[in-house]
Design an enzyme around this catalytic site. Structure first.
Site, PDB file in Angstrom:
ATOM      1  N   LYS A   1       3.142  16.415  22.265  1.00 32.81           N
ATOM      2  CA  LYS A   1       2.207  16.019  21.202  1.00 32.81           C
ATOM      3  C   LYS A   1       0.765  16.361  21.552  1.00 32.81           C
ATOM      4  O   LYS A   1      -0.021  16.656  20.652  1.00 32.81           O
ATOM      5  CB  LYS A   1       2.377  14.547  20.820  1.00 32.81           C
ATOM      6  CG  LYS A   1       1.994  13.565  21.883  1.00 32.81           C
ATOM      7  CD  LYS A   1       2.209  12.170  21.374  1.00 32.81           C
ATOM      8  CE  LYS A   1       2.075  11.092  22.419  1.00 32.81           C
ATOM      9  NZ  LYS A   1       1.587  11.420  23.756  1.00 32.81           N
TER      10      LYS A   1
ATOM     11  N   ARG B   1       0.149   2.773  20.833  1.00 31.73           N
ATOM     12  CA  ARG B   1       1.259   2.852  21.785  1.00 31.73           C
ATOM     13  C   ARG B   1       2.099   1.580  21.735  1.00 31.73           C
ATOM     14  O   ARG B   1       3.174   1.540  22.306  1.00 31.73           O
ATOM     15  CB  ARG B   1       0.704   2.897  23.175  1.00 31.73           C
ATOM     16  CG  ARG B   1       0.478   4.052  24.071  1.00 31.73           C
ATOM     17  CD  ARG B   1       1.395   5.122  24.284  1.00 31.73           C
ATOM     18  NE  ARG B   1       1.288   5.732  25.589  1.00 31.73           N
ATOM     19  CZ  ARG B   1       0.484   6.740  25.900  1.00 31.73           C
ATOM     20  NH1 ARG B   1      -0.328   7.261  25.028  1.00 31.73           N
ATOM     21  NH2 ARG B   1       0.518   7.262  27.108  1.00 31.73           N
TER      22      ARG B   1
ATOM     23  N   ARG C   1       4.323  19.903  34.456  1.00 34.08           N
ATOM     24  CA  ARG C   1       3.066  20.100  33.704  1.00 34.08           C
ATOM     25  C   ARG C   1       1.865  20.206  34.649  1.00 34.08           C
ATOM     26  O   ARG C   1       1.754  19.470  35.619  1.00 34.08           O
ATOM     27  CB  ARG C   1       2.887  18.905  32.754  1.00 34.08           C
ATOM     28  CG  ARG C   1       1.582  18.916  31.991  1.00 34.08           C
ATOM     29  CD  ARG C   1       1.659  18.062  30.777  1.00 34.08           C
ATOM     30  NE  ARG C   1       1.795  16.646  31.050  1.00 34.08           N
ATOM     31  CZ  ARG C   1       2.005  15.732  30.109  1.00 34.08           C
ATOM     32  NH1 ARG C   1       2.119  16.084  28.852  1.00 34.08           N
ATOM     33  NH2 ARG C   1       2.128  14.457  30.426  1.00 34.08           N
TER      34      ARG C   1
ATOM     35  N   ARG D   1      -1.458  15.870  37.135  1.00 33.12           N
ATOM     36  CA  ARG D   1      -1.927  14.507  36.876  1.00 33.12           C
ATOM     37  C   ARG D   1      -1.167  13.512  37.740  1.00 33.12           C
ATOM     38  O   ARG D   1       0.043  13.626  37.907  1.00 33.12           O
ATOM     39  CB  ARG D   1      -1.728  14.161  35.390  1.00 33.12           C
ATOM     40  CG  ARG D   1      -2.891  14.596  34.524  1.00 33.12           C
ATOM     41  CD  ARG D   1      -2.594  14.477  33.064  1.00 33.12           C
ATOM     42  NE  ARG D   1      -1.906  13.244  32.691  1.00 33.12           N
ATOM     43  CZ  ARG D   1      -1.503  12.968  31.459  1.00 33.12           C
ATOM     44  NH1 ARG D   1      -1.715  13.832  30.478  1.00 33.12           N
ATOM     45  NH2 ARG D   1      -0.884  11.852  31.180  1.00 33.12           N
TER      46      ARG D   1
ATOM     47  N   ARG E   1       6.554   5.288  33.220  1.00 36.44           N
ATOM     48  CA  ARG E   1       6.008   5.481  31.870  1.00 36.44           C
ATOM     49  C   ARG E   1       7.125   5.463  30.831  1.00 36.44           C
ATOM     50  O   ARG E   1       6.964   4.932  29.739  1.00 36.44           O
ATOM     51  CB  ARG E   1       5.273   6.819  31.769  1.00 36.44           C
ATOM     52  CG  ARG E   1       3.933   6.811  32.417  1.00 36.44           C
ATOM     53  CD  ARG E   1       3.469   8.215  32.681  1.00 36.44           C
ATOM     54  NE  ARG E   1       2.772   8.808  31.562  1.00 36.44           N
ATOM     55  CZ  ARG E   1       2.508  10.098  31.444  1.00 36.44           C
ATOM     56  NH1 ARG E   1       2.927  10.954  32.351  1.00 36.44           N
ATOM     57  NH2 ARG E   1       1.847  10.552  30.416  1.00 36.44           N
TER      58      ARG E   1
HETATM   59  P1  AMP Z   1      -1.450  10.033  27.923  1.00 32.19           P
HETATM   60  O1  AMP Z   1      -2.422  11.097  28.290  1.00 32.19           O
HETATM   61  O2  AMP Z   1      -1.429   9.743  26.454  1.00 32.19           O
HETATM   62  O3  AMP Z   1      -0.073  10.281  28.481  1.00 32.19           O
HETATM   63  O4  AMP Z   1      -1.970   8.671  28.603  1.00 32.19           O
HETATM   64  C1  AMP Z   1      -2.109   8.569  30.007  1.00 32.19           C
HETATM   65  C2  AMP Z   1      -2.182   7.099  30.413  1.00 32.19           C
HETATM   66  O5  AMP Z   1      -3.319   6.479  29.795  1.00 32.19           O
HETATM   67  C3  AMP Z   1      -1.003   6.254  29.959  1.00 32.19           C
HETATM   68  O6  AMP Z   1       0.096   6.335  30.855  1.00 32.19           O
HETATM   69  C4  AMP Z   1      -1.631   4.858  29.948  1.00 32.19           C
HETATM   70  O7  AMP Z   1      -1.791   4.362  31.269  1.00 32.19           O
HETATM   71  C5  AMP Z   1      -3.012   5.142  29.407  1.00 32.19           C
HETATM   72  N1  AMP Z   1      -3.022   5.080  27.917  1.00 32.19           N
HETATM   73  C6  AMP Z   1      -3.243   6.117  27.051  1.00 32.19           C
HETATM   74  N2  AMP Z   1      -3.196   5.706  25.772  1.00 32.19           N
HETATM   75  C7  AMP Z   1      -2.918   4.381  25.814  1.00 32.19           C
HETATM   76  C8  AMP Z   1      -2.726   3.383  24.820  1.00 32.19           C
HETATM   77  N3  AMP Z   1      -2.777   3.675  23.516  1.00 32.19           N
HETATM   78  N4  AMP Z   1      -2.460   2.110  25.232  1.00 32.19           N
HETATM   79  C9  AMP Z   1      -2.405   1.795  26.544  1.00 32.19           C
HETATM   80  N5  AMP Z   1      -2.571   2.694  27.539  1.00 32.19           N
HETATM   81  C10 AMP Z   1      -2.825   3.974  27.195  1.00 32.19           C
END
Ligand code: AMP
Length: 219
Positions: free
Chosen positions: A16, A89, A128, A163, A174
């Site tokens: 996404k 989320r 990734r 990352r 996750r």
């Molecule tokens: P992402 O890049 O979307 O995979 O987000 C990386 C990390 O940021 C996630 O594993 C969470 O720790 C935190 N995170 C991102 N978006 C959210 C959200 N909407 N609610 C809570 N934690 C978030």
């Protein structure tokens, strides 16, 4: 015209993020990735960043109030329609967003789920690599989309990084979080007239074609 908030839903590794970047360029939307906003806070060492750093490295979710606060502050400054990537989320975030939108006279736009079978996701995430230059943010994969020069971004020449939450261990954490929160979230949006689902287990160009049709036809 009323500002709309579109949402791209999907698991970690569903693609996404990549698709969101293309959609915002094609349809002149503002990309609001809460992962990017939080990573930026971590790299700047802000109060929220310091709090979020360890939570993110473990693959856990940052608390709803913190994330909602960051998002709402950004929405208030917006002049274009936005595309959320990685938000909401949780069901609490979805409900808080709904309340916020209606209190400000803003509208929920398209809600699109990028659907990928779980066994495909881990391999995608562990391979990734992302550009370390936040302003670029290009995304690669060691097997399916390697950079021309190992470890270097094709677009801006910055080093690529793995990352800290893209290791197999953090990924499983996750996914655990994701599974427990995603079904209620999907249930919340599934019956909305603007909800769509696309098959994300295809070549990125094909997934994008489906998304382009959906966003091109949006009200
Ligand atoms: P992402 O890049 O979307 O995979 O987000 C990386 C990390 O940021 C996630 O594993 C969470 O720790 C935190 N995170 C991102 N978006 C959210 C959200 N909407 N609610 C809570 N934690 C978030």
């Amino acid at each position: 015209m009323t500002l709309k908030a579109h949402i791209l839903l999907g698991a970690p590794g569903s693609g996404k993020g990549t698709q969101a970047k293309r959609l915002v360029d094609t349809f002149a939307l503002t990309h609001l990735s809460t992962g990017d906003i939080l990573r930026d806070a971590v790299s700047k060492g802000t109060e929220i960043g310091l709090k979020a750093k360890a939570i993110m490295a473990e693959g856990k979710l940052v608390d709803d109030d913190t994330v909602n606060g960051l998002v709402f502050a950004r929405l208030l400054d917006e002049t274009r329609d936005v595309l959320f990537d990685g938000y909401p989320r949780t069901l609490q975030q979805a409900k808080a967003l709904e309340d916020f939108l209606s209190s400000k006279g803003l509208e929920l736009g398209m809600v699109v789920n990028v659907d990928v079978p779980q066994d495909v996701l881990e391999a995608r995430v562990v391979g990734r690599r992302v550009c370390s230059n936040n302003a670029c943010g290009a995304i690669y994969h060691l097997a399916s989309k390697p950079p021309k020069q190992s470890g270097i971004c094709d677009l801006c020449g910055s080093p690529l990084k793995h990352r800290s939450d893209d290791t197999a261990e953090a990924f499983r954490s996750r996914m655990g979080e994701f599974n427990s929160t995603f079904q209620p979230l999907l249930g919340f949006y599934r019956t909305r007239p603007t909800f769509r689902s696309v098959d994300g287990h295809r070549a990125p160009e094909l997934v994008f074609d489906s998304l382009r049709q959906i966003f091109g036809a949006r009200a």
